[in-house]
Design a protein around this motif. Sequence first.
Motif: not given
Length: 89
Positions: A69-88
């Motif tokens: 959902y987040l990737m469809r809605r806002d790709i930049e926020t998605y990328r920042e979040l997965i980098a911060k959490l260390g997932i994917r």
Amino acid sequence: MPLTKEVKAQIITEYGGDEKNSGSAQVQIALLTQRIKDLNVHLDAHPHDHHTRRGLLKLVGQRKRLLNYLMRRDIETYRELIAKLGIRG
């Protein structure tokens, strides 16, 4: 293993901006990630706990849906979040 109030409040403040923004996708994903990490530690110590493993898989699926959902809605926020959490990866 439920999250303590202090840990939950810290995660909400860190990913939501303030303590009242607990419903945003970023906060929900961060909370699920913390619960998933806690369950992984538990399952390392108790490998035959299949009921907990099922719950873990349900949490992973829920986090995946929120991430999509987040990737469809806002790709930049998605990328920042997965980098911060260390997932994917």
